[in-house]
Design a protein around this motif. Structure first.
Motif, PDB file in Angstrom:
ATOM      1  N   GLY A 148      -0.678   0.136  -2.628  1.00  0.00           N
ATOM      2  CA  GLY A 148       0.633   0.428  -3.200  1.00  0.00           C
ATOM      3  C   GLY A 148       1.431  -0.852  -3.374  1.00  0.00           C
ATOM      4  O   GLY A 148       1.252  -1.800  -2.610  1.00  0.00           O
ATOM      5  N   ILE A 149       2.281  -0.880  -4.399  1.00  0.00           N
ATOM      6  CA  ILE A 149       3.216  -1.996  -4.558  1.00  0.00           C
ATOM      7  C   ILE A 149       4.614  -1.415  -4.663  1.00  0.00           C
ATOM      8  O   ILE A 149       4.853  -0.478  -5.434  1.00  0.00           O
ATOM      9  N   LEU A 150       5.531  -1.985  -3.900  1.00  0.00           N
ATOM     10  CA  LEU A 150       6.936  -1.614  -4.042  1.00  0.00           C
ATOM     11  C   LEU A 150       7.805  -2.842  -3.777  1.00  0.00           C
ATOM     12  O   LEU A 150       7.997  -3.246  -2.634  1.00  0.00           O
ATOM     13  N   THR A 151       8.275  -3.447  -4.863  1.00  0.00           N
ATOM     14  CA  THR A 151       9.271  -4.518  -4.743  1.00  0.00           C
ATOM     15  C   THR A 151      10.363  -4.202  -5.768  1.00  0.00           C
ATOM     16  O   THR A 151      10.201  -3.300  -6.597  1.00  0.00           O
ATOM     17  N   ASP A 152      11.444  -4.933  -5.740  1.00  0.00           N
ATOM     18  CA  ASP A 152      12.520  -4.725  -6.710  1.00  0.00           C
ATOM     19  C   ASP A 152      12.930  -3.250  -6.755  1.00  0.00           C
ATOM     20  O   ASP A 152      12.787  -2.563  -7.764  1.00  0.00           O
ATOM     21  N   CYS A 153      13.429  -2.809  -5.631  1.00  0.00           N
ATOM     22  CA  CYS A 153      13.795  -1.403  -5.467  1.00  0.00           C
ATOM     23  C   CYS A 153      14.998  -1.363  -4.533  1.00  0.00           C
ATOM     24  O   CYS A 153      14.989  -1.998  -3.485  1.00  0.00           O
ATOM     25  N   GLY A 154      16.051  -0.648  -4.937  1.00  0.00           N
ATOM     26  CA  GLY A 154      17.271  -0.685  -4.146  1.00  0.00           C
ATOM     27  C   GLY A 154      17.322   0.325  -3.018  1.00  0.00           C
ATOM     28  O   GLY A 154      18.047   0.152  -2.038  1.00  0.00           O
ATOM     29  N   SER A 155      16.564   1.411  -3.167  1.00  0.00           N
ATOM     30  CA  SER A 155      16.616   2.459  -2.150  1.00  0.00           C
ATOM     31  C   SER A 155      15.346   3.295  -2.224  1.00  0.00           C
ATOM     32  O   SER A 155      14.636   3.255  -3.224  1.00  0.00           O
ATOM     33  N   ALA A 169      -3.427   0.196   1.715  1.00  0.00           N
ATOM     34  CA  ALA A 169      -2.774  -1.106   1.882  1.00  0.00           C
ATOM     35  C   ALA A 169      -1.502  -1.077   1.045  1.00  0.00           C
ATOM     36  O   ALA A 169      -1.408  -0.325   0.073  1.00  0.00           O
ATOM     37  N   LEU A 170      -0.538  -1.893   1.435  1.00  0.00           N
ATOM     38  CA  LEU A 170       0.756  -1.833   0.767  1.00  0.00           C
ATOM     39  C   LEU A 170       1.375  -3.221   0.659  1.00  0.00           C
ATOM     40  O   LEU A 170       1.330  -4.001   1.613  1.00  0.00           O
ATOM     41  N   ILE A 171       1.920  -3.491  -0.526  1.00  0.00           N
ATOM     42  CA  ILE A 171       2.721  -4.692  -0.735  1.00  0.00           C
ATOM     43  C   ILE A 171       4.157  -4.196  -0.808  1.00  0.00           C
ATOM     44  O   ILE A 171       4.502  -3.418  -1.699  1.00  0.00           O
ATOM     45  N   LEU A 172       4.973  -4.580   0.158  1.00  0.00           N
ATOM     46  CA  LEU A 172       6.313  -3.987   0.283  1.00  0.00           C
ATOM     47  C   LEU A 172       7.390  -5.062   0.363  1.00  0.00           C
ATOM     48  O   LEU A 172       7.312  -5.976   1.175  1.00  0.00           O
ATOM     49  N   GLU A 173       8.401  -4.895  -0.482  1.00  0.00           N
ATOM     50  CA  GLU A 173       9.530  -5.828  -0.457  1.00  0.00           C
ATOM     51  C   GLU A 173      10.280  -5.758   0.877  1.00  0.00           C
ATOM     52  O   GLU A 173      10.528  -4.679   1.409  1.00  0.00           O
TER      53      GLU A 173
END
Ligand SMILES: [Zn+2]
Ligand SMILES: [Zn+2]
Length: 272
Positions: A148-155, A169-173
């Motif tokens: 999973g990818i989650l960056t550039d996310c306010g909430s 696996a996760l890429i997280l801001e």
């Protein structure tokens, strides 16, 4: 499946995914916020020929994600996948021309529909961020491993947490420390933007998301898009250790200059 980063942060982002047999792997680039020359130099660092990139998926139109995309695509003929809103925003900013659609190198994607790129399946999902039609995604290998990818996310929305719960696996801001942000030299408008519901994930909100990922799938997480000005690696390290280590989940931190070295998604290689 394995992944690497050419750099992560507000000065430029680029993730790489590779899946499949060594002779004919699928190589996917997610975002390219670096100039072509810099991208080529950074690709060399991770042993990738620019011609060998099968596609670029663009999450949204902010310069640190899209800045190098169309120049790279023109130079190397790489197809670009993006939402209609991101395409329109790229046209408005003159990052590309309308006739680039006619080259067949632009693929407009729906922010809720899975899409196959050779051996990889993308599962995009919309995120709250101050862009036209931003997406983040799950990337699934033919063997069923999901990053999973989650960056550039306010909430965090229930939908995105539900999607990320499938990931191994996760890429997280983990963008900022709220206290450092409030004490930073940033103008008030920027502070408001970054900390708002359509801005960037704070260390605390990233930890809250990690706590909500209870499917048991998650084995490894990379902290990404850390701010150089309003965050500190040691703080992220400490906070993530407290949340992840008791659950036996490994983690590491991507950075702006060095990016992130190849990490295999072979289950035996998960633990950090
Ligand atoms: Zn960004
Ligand atoms: Zn952004």
């Amino acid at each position: 499946m394995k992944f690497a980063s050419l750099g992560s942060g507000s000065e430029g982002n680029c993730w790489l995914f590779e899946c499949g047999a060594e002779k004919a792997p699928t190589r996917l680039m997610v975002d390219c916020g670096f100039a072509v020359k810099e991208t080529v130099a950074r690709l060399e660092r991770v042993g990738i020929d620019p011609q060998a990139v099968d596609a670029i998926v663009v999450t949204h139109e902010h310069g640190d994600h899209i800045g190098g995309v169309f120049k790279f695509s023109r130079k190397f003929g790489t197809p670009v996948y993006l939402t209609h809103g991101t395409w329109r925003a790229a046209l408005r900013s003159r990052l590309t021309e309308p006739d680039y659609l006619e080259t067949g190198r632009v693929v407009l994607i729906d922010s809720h529909s899975p899409i196959q790129i050779k051996k990889l399946t993308l599962h995009p999902f919309p995120v709250p961020h101050d862009a036209a039609e931003p997406i983040q995604m799950l990337i699934e290998s033919s063997a069923g491993f999901i990053t999973g990818i989650l960056t550039d996310c306010g909430s965090a929305t229930a939908h995105l947490v539900g999607m990320l719960n499938r990931a191994h696996a996760l890429i997280l801001e983990s963008n900022h420390c709220p206290e450092m942000l409030s004490n930073s030299p940033y103008p008030p408008s920027l502070k408001k933007r970054v900390s708002g519901d359509y801005g960037h994930l704070s260390n605390q909100v990233a930890c809250d998301i990690l706590k909500r990922l209870t499917s048991g799938n998650l084995r490894f997480v990379v902290a990404a898009h850390l701010s150089k000005t309003t965050n500190c690696k040691d703080v992220v390290q400490q906070m993530w250790h407290e949340v992840l280590s008791p659950r036996g989940i490994g983690f590491d931190i991507a950075c702006q200059e060095a990016g992130f070295a190849w990490r295999s998604l072979d289950p035996t290689a998960f633990a950090a």
